[in-house]
Structures are given as C-alpha cells and as structure tokens.
Enzyme design. Structure first.
Site, PDB file in Angstrom:
ATOM      1  N   PHE A  27      11.212   3.133   1.586  1.00 20.48           N
ATOM      2  CA  PHE A  27       9.852   3.550   1.238  1.00 20.48           C
ATOM      3  C   PHE A  27       9.545   3.378  -0.246  1.00 20.48           C
ATOM      4  O   PHE A  27       8.406   3.543  -0.682  1.00 20.48           O
ATOM      5  CB  PHE A  27       9.650   5.028   1.587  1.00 20.48           C
ATOM      6  CG  PHE A  27      10.763   5.907   1.061  1.00 20.48           C
ATOM      7  CD1 PHE A  27      10.896   6.171  -0.290  1.00 20.48           C
ATOM      8  CD2 PHE A  27      11.698   6.459   1.921  1.00 20.48           C
ATOM      9  CE1 PHE A  27      11.929   6.947  -0.788  1.00 20.48           C
ATOM     10  CE2 PHE A  27      12.727   7.244   1.445  1.00 20.48           C
ATOM     11  CZ  PHE A  27      12.847   7.490   0.091  1.00 20.48           C
TER      12      PHE A  27
ATOM     13  N   ASN B 101       5.636   7.617   5.801  1.00 17.27           N
ATOM     14  CA  ASN B 101       6.762   7.310   4.924  1.00 17.27           C
ATOM     15  C   ASN B 101       6.883   5.793   4.779  1.00 17.27           C
ATOM     16  O   ASN B 101       7.741   5.156   5.366  1.00 17.27           O
ATOM     17  CB  ASN B 101       8.029   7.913   5.528  1.00 17.27           C
ATOM     18  CG  ASN B 101       9.096   8.213   4.494  1.00 17.27           C
ATOM     19  OD1 ASN B 101      10.244   8.356   4.839  1.00 17.27           O
ATOM     20  ND2 ASN B 101       8.733   8.313   3.237  1.00 17.27           N
TER      21      ASN B 101
ATOM     22  N   HIS C 270       0.244  17.024   3.523  1.00 16.55           N
ATOM     23  CA  HIS C 270       0.402  15.870   2.647  1.00 16.55           C
ATOM     24  C   HIS C 270      -0.912  15.123   2.412  1.00 16.55           C
ATOM     25  O   HIS C 270      -0.949  14.194   1.590  1.00 16.55           O
ATOM     26  CB  HIS C 270       1.445  14.908   3.218  1.00 16.55           C
ATOM     27  CG  HIS C 270       2.860  15.384   3.064  1.00 16.55           C
ATOM     28  ND1 HIS C 270       3.259  16.684   3.309  1.00 16.55           N
ATOM     29  CD2 HIS C 270       3.996  14.725   2.676  1.00 16.55           C
ATOM     30  CE1 HIS C 270       4.549  16.810   3.090  1.00 16.55           C
ATOM     31  NE2 HIS C 270       5.029  15.640   2.704  1.00 16.55           N
TER      32      HIS C 270
ATOM     33  N   ARG D 247      -8.558 -27.549 -23.477  1.00 17.55           N
ATOM     34  CA  ARG D 247      -7.458 -28.492 -23.307  1.00 17.55           C
ATOM     35  C   ARG D 247      -6.321 -27.911 -22.471  1.00 17.55           C
ATOM     36  O   ARG D 247      -5.616 -28.643 -21.758  1.00 17.55           O
ATOM     37  CB  ARG D 247      -6.939 -28.899 -24.690  1.00 17.55           C
ATOM     38  CG  ARG D 247      -6.067 -30.112 -24.664  1.00 17.55           C
ATOM     39  CD  ARG D 247      -5.408 -30.463 -25.989  1.00 17.55           C
ATOM     40  NE  ARG D 247      -5.924 -29.832 -27.187  1.00 17.55           N
ATOM     41  CZ  ARG D 247      -5.190 -29.608 -28.266  1.00 17.55           C
ATOM     42  NH1 ARG D 247      -3.909 -29.923 -28.279  1.00 17.55           N
ATOM     43  NH2 ARG D 247      -5.714 -29.039 -29.342  1.00 17.55           N
TER      44      ARG D 247
ATOM     45  N   TYR E  59      -7.979 -25.098 -27.416  1.00 17.61           N
ATOM     46  CA  TYR E  59      -7.024 -24.760 -26.361  1.00 17.61           C
ATOM     47  C   TYR E  59      -7.703 -24.242 -25.093  1.00 17.61           C
ATOM     48  O   TYR E  59      -7.232 -24.479 -23.979  1.00 17.61           O
ATOM     49  CB  TYR E  59      -6.048 -23.691 -26.852  1.00 17.61           C
ATOM     50  CG  TYR E  59      -5.061 -24.153 -27.881  1.00 17.61           C
ATOM     51  CD1 TYR E  59      -5.022 -25.470 -28.340  1.00 17.61           C
ATOM     52  CD2 TYR E  59      -4.137 -23.249 -28.401  1.00 17.61           C
ATOM     53  CE1 TYR E  59      -4.108 -25.881 -29.296  1.00 17.61           C
ATOM     54  CE2 TYR E  59      -3.215 -23.648 -29.355  1.00 17.61           C
ATOM     55  CZ  TYR E  59      -3.198 -24.962 -29.795  1.00 17.61           C
ATOM     56  OH  TYR E  59      -2.284 -25.356 -30.737  1.00 17.61           O
TER      57      TYR E  59
ATOM     58  N   GLU F 108      13.174  13.843  -5.394  1.00 14.58           N
ATOM     59  CA  GLU F 108      12.603  12.498  -5.485  1.00 14.58           C
ATOM     60  C   GLU F 108      12.362  12.214  -6.967  1.00 14.58           C
ATOM     61  O   GLU F 108      11.265  12.386  -7.492  1.00 14.58           O
ATOM     62  CB  GLU F 108      11.330  12.447  -4.638  1.00 14.58           C
ATOM     63  CG  GLU F 108      11.649  12.715  -3.170  1.00 14.58           C
ATOM     64  CD  GLU F 108      10.446  13.044  -2.303  1.00 14.58           C
ATOM     65  OE1 GLU F 108       9.301  12.943  -2.798  1.00 14.58           O
ATOM     66  OE2 GLU F 108      10.649  13.411  -1.134  1.00 14.58           O
TER      67      GLU F 108
ATOM     68  N   TYR G 125      17.515  14.078   9.475  1.00 17.53           N
ATOM     69  CA  TYR G 125      16.387  14.264   8.561  1.00 17.53           C
ATOM     70  C   TYR G 125      15.083  13.795   9.189  1.00 17.53           C
ATOM     71  O   TYR G 125      14.985  12.712   9.769  1.00 17.53           O
ATOM     72  CB  TYR G 125      16.618  13.497   7.248  1.00 17.53           C
ATOM     73  CG  TYR G 125      15.402  13.517   6.346  1.00 17.53           C
ATOM     74  CD1 TYR G 125      15.055  14.690   5.668  1.00 17.53           C
ATOM     75  CD2 TYR G 125      14.578  12.407   6.213  1.00 17.53           C
ATOM     76  CE1 TYR G 125      13.928  14.735   4.872  1.00 17.53           C
ATOM     77  CE2 TYR G 125      13.447  12.443   5.415  1.00 17.53           C
ATOM     78  CZ  TYR G 125      13.126  13.614   4.750  1.00 17.53           C
ATOM     79  OH  TYR G 125      11.997  13.655   3.978  1.00 17.53           O
TER      80      TYR G 125
END
Length: 510
Positions: free
Chosen positions: A326, A194, A82, A280, A277, A411, A52
């Site tokens: 990834f 990746n 991409h 404090r 608060y 994916e 791959y």
C-alpha cells in the site's frame, strides 16, 4: 466493452472507460481465484485464527483481537471512521478512475473480497454512479485511506455520489438505478481502502492530460517558429540523431512535419545565424519532458494492475502475509517527476511568449498591439504566463521527500503521493493556460506575417484556434480569451488530429 482481469489494464483501455464511458466486463475465468481467496478469509474467521485486518483492529490497534460476532461491525466502523477527507472533491473522471482501479486490483484474487462486492463496483462504473471523494487527507501509505473510505461508503449505501449530472445521497442514486448496497464482511472494508488507487487514479488522469498537452506544445511552438521566422535547420534530423535521445528526435521530426511547406520559417544565415534557446532547443526540452512521460506511463501501468492492500492471501489461504504494498512511494516519485517535466513545458513556452511580445526581440508590433501605446495588446498576457510559471515552480517542490509518522508511530514513514498527484494536476492546468497564451500570441504573429504563407498544418491549427479566440483588433478582457483557448486545447484530440492532418476538410477533431 472492456474486459477486466486484474492483470491487463492499459492506459489506453482506461482512457476509454474513464472518458468515453465504455462499460466493463469481468470474464468468468477471473472469479475462480476471487472465490478461493474469499473462502480462505471465511475459514480464518471460522477457525478463529488471528490475522491482521480480519479479526484484529487496524494500525496501532493491530494487537486488539475482535470477536467473530463483531467482524462485520469492525468493517463498517473502519470505513466510517476513516472517511476523513476534506476540501473540494476530486474531478468526476478521477472518481470514476478510482472505481476502475480498485475493482481491477481486487480482481487479482489476493484480497479475499466477495464476488458481490466486485460486481457492485462494476455496476457503479457501468451505470456511471461516481462517489464524491474529497481530495485532501491522504498520507499515501497505508494507502489512500481517507479518499478510498469515501468511495467504500458508497458500496455500503452511504455517502454521496454524482449521478445523472447531479450530486445526491447514495441511497437516492441506488434507488433510481435499481441497485442494492452490500454489507461489508470480514476484511472487505480494509481491502477496499488499503491501496494506492486515489493517487494512481489522479495520476492516470494526469498522464492522459499531460500526454495531450505535451503534443499540443509541439504544434503551438511550431506556429511560434513561423511568427518569429525561426530557423528550421535546428530541427535537422542529423543534429538529433547525433545526440541519440529517441524522444528528442521524435519532437524534431514532428516539428519538421508540421512546418513542411511553410514560407515563414528561415534557414541559418538568412535573417540570423542562430535562434535563442527557447526556439532552437525545443526538441531537447520537449523531448526530455516526453522521457518523463514514458517513465510515468511505465509506473502507472504497473500500479494499475497491482495488488496493493494488506494482508494478501496466497496459495488458497495457506499463506496470509502482511506487507507494505500500500506504500505509495513509486507513484509519489512518478508524480513528482511528472510535475517537473510538465513545469518545464510552461517555462520554455513563457520564454517564447516573451519573444513574441517584446519589441526588442522581434520585428512585430510591440506587444502585438493593434495600436501600440493607446492599446496594450498582449502585454499583460505575458505577465499572466510568468505568474503561472512561477506558481508551478512552487508546486513542483517534491511532496515525496516529506513524511510525518501516524497511528502512534506504527506507520512511521509515508509517501505523500496523493499530494504529489494533486499538485501535478494543478501544474498541468497551469501549463495548458500558458500554452493557450502562447497560442493566442502565435496566431497574432502568424497573421501579421501572412496566413497564406503558413504551413498547411499550422494554418489548419490557426483556424481551429480562431474558433475560440478572434483576432486582436482592440483591447478587451483577455482573461476570457485565455480560458477559451485553454478549454479548446483541453477538448482537442491531438492524436486524432495527427492521424488525420491531411484531411482536406481542414477540421481538427475534438
């Protein structure tokens, strides 16, 4: 010069590279594993093994085999297709961090990238050539594909960069700097994109800024305690040791040190028995945010030295394994946690601002106005703080609980970690502005009480603040004051100040 090995990068070293622009150096012993990993990739191509990302398509196209003569074309096609990022670019320090983190990860020798590619990444850092990378478009698994593609384009001589204070075409910057692009070979394009380096780079910058903001919150809150004549007994060490949280105890100790010698703080029973608060419980709330920062730091320093691409090459190529390093879930969770921790610093700060300006809650001039009624003073500054706090509550919604399938459902679970890191950055900027408003109000209150009665440390911090924001003698456009105070806080190195707070020069180092 900072040495990079792929295993030993710390946040402190990264800070020097990102902000101080220190150069990086790759020691000779690192190259052996890198070169063996590359030989494994070359052997796969030569032997026509099916692996791959080396001789297959990507994502849903993982079953499509690619002929050897098209392997280089496959890589550049991957990067160009991409590079789908949109929106404003990441800040330049994030882009620089991205280069650093990708280089460090690839130096581990699990990715099969040639020495020439890694040397060019180092040259970009050392010559301060930073890719222009759009912020939006990453799902945070298969890594930060879109933003890292914009980074990878630069290595091929394409895309745009920031160089010598200008945005320009990469080719122009390379010509000026005397650099040559590389032709990406088998697996190299995939190895560059990746990974989680966009979300982690943004996360690293977030952490560095958040650490400074959290420390400033203690100093500003201390000045507010003086302005409101707060009760110092609530910070007694025994109270905090009784609970046992290290960070809570540290905050209480820091505030006791900051307020040492103050004639403005009070003891229980002098003016009142207990404070609200927001005064404090400063150690409990600020301390809890420091716990968040500790968690975030731990995860970042793991991820900064992690191999996060796919596939990974082991045993000199005898094992080439596809996995999912990834996936950005660890950083997505860390950034979502950081959002909550930082938002709380603004939440409690805004409540202290309210106590500084509300005449029903103090004995100061209403809204710290020099002429109440005719002049509004800090009235609308509190509105602004409330708005920023409310916006933070929206941004603090966890991005990591969302997932949208991609690549034809191959994916099918993603982290949205880059969205989490971007929103964390926005929250940190908002927190700094809320603290800037508290600083402005606290300075006014302290001046009303008497600057000469302040602790030495808060008095020094007061005069440092006055370098950016003068006293309120009449109404003016306070937006400029808020931004000036925020800018001052951003450039003030509080760690250095802490180390030198006894400096008789009375300066705070920025």
């Amino acid at each position: 010069m900072i040495e990079l090995t792929g295993h030993s990068l710390t946040i402190e070293a990264a800070r020097k590279i990102i902000y101080d622009k220190e150069a990086v150096h790759i020691p000779q012993h690192v190259w052996g594993k890198v070169e063996k990993s590359r030989k494994a990739v070359d052997a796969i191509v030569a032997q026509k093994k099916v692996v791959y990302g080396i001789n297959t398509g990507f994502g849903k196209f993982s079953d499509v085999l690619i002929d050897a003569e098209h392997v280089e074309e496959l890589q550049i096609n991957l990067i160009r297709s991409h590079a789908c990022g949109v929106g404003d670019p990441f800040p330049e320090e994030v882009s620089r961090s991205m280069l650093l983190l990708r280089l460090n990860a690839l130096l581990k020798g699990f990715s099969g990238v040639r020495k020439e590619v890694l040397e060019l990444l180092a040259e970009l850092l050392n010559k301060r050539i930073h890719p222009v990378v759009p912020q939006q478009g990453s799902l945070g698994a298969s890594g930060d594909l879109a933003p890292l593609s914009h980074m990878a384009l630069v290595l091929a001589g394409e895309g745009e960069v920031l160089y010598q204070g200008k945005q320009m075409e990469t080719a122009e910057a390379f010509h000026t700097a005397g650099l040559e692009p590389v032709t990406l070979q088998a697996k190299e394009g995939l190895a560059l994109i990746n990974g989680t380096q966009a979300m982690t780079a943004m996360g690293l910058v977030n952490y560095i800024e958040a650490e400074s903001v959290a420390l400033q919150a203690d100093y500003i809150a201390s000045m507010t305690l003086e302005g409101l004549r707060g009760i110092i007994d609530a910070f007694d060490e025994d109270i905090h040791l009784a609970r046992g949280y290290k960070e809570q105890t540290e905050v209480a100790e820091r505030i006791r040190g900051i307020l040492n010698g103050s004639y403005l703080v009070t003891h229980q029973g002098e003016l009142r028995v207990q404070d609200a608060y927001s005064l404090r419980c400063i150690p409990q709330v600020h301390g809890a945010s420091l716990q968040v920062l500790s968690y975030v730091k731990e995860k970042l320093e793991i991820e900064m030295n992690a191999a996060t691409d796919n596939p990974l090459i082991f045993d000199e190529g005898r094992k080439v394994l596809s996995g999912g390093n990834f996936h950005g879930q660890p950083i997505a969770f860390a950034m979502d946690f950081l959002k909550v921790g930082m938002a709380e610093l603004a939440n409690i700060s805004e409540r202290r601002i309210e106590r500084l300006v509300n005449p029903q809650l103090n004995d100061l001039p209403p809204f710290l106005s020099p002429m109440p009624g005719l002049q509004s003073g800090a009235m609308i500054m509190q509105y602004c703080a409330a708005s920023l706090v409310s916006e933070n509550k929206t941004l603090a919604h966890p991005a990591s609980v969302d997932s949208i399938p991609s690549s034809a459902n191959q994916e099918d679970h993603v982290s949205m970690g880059t969205i989490a890191s971007r929103h964390a950055h926005q929250i940190i900027q908002n927190v700094r502005r809320v603290l800037a408003i508290e600083l402005i109000c606290a300075m006014e209150a302290a001046a009303y009480r008497g600057i000469e009665k302040m602790a030495d440390t808060t008095r020094r911090f007061y005069f440092h603040g006055r370098n950016a924001v003068p006293a309120i003698t009449k109404d003016r456009v306070f937006s400029k004051d808020i931004e000036a105070a925020a800018a001052l806080l951003k450039k003030t190195n509080m760690k250095r100040f802490e180390k030198n707070h006894n400096d008789t020069k009375g300066e705070i180092v920025s």
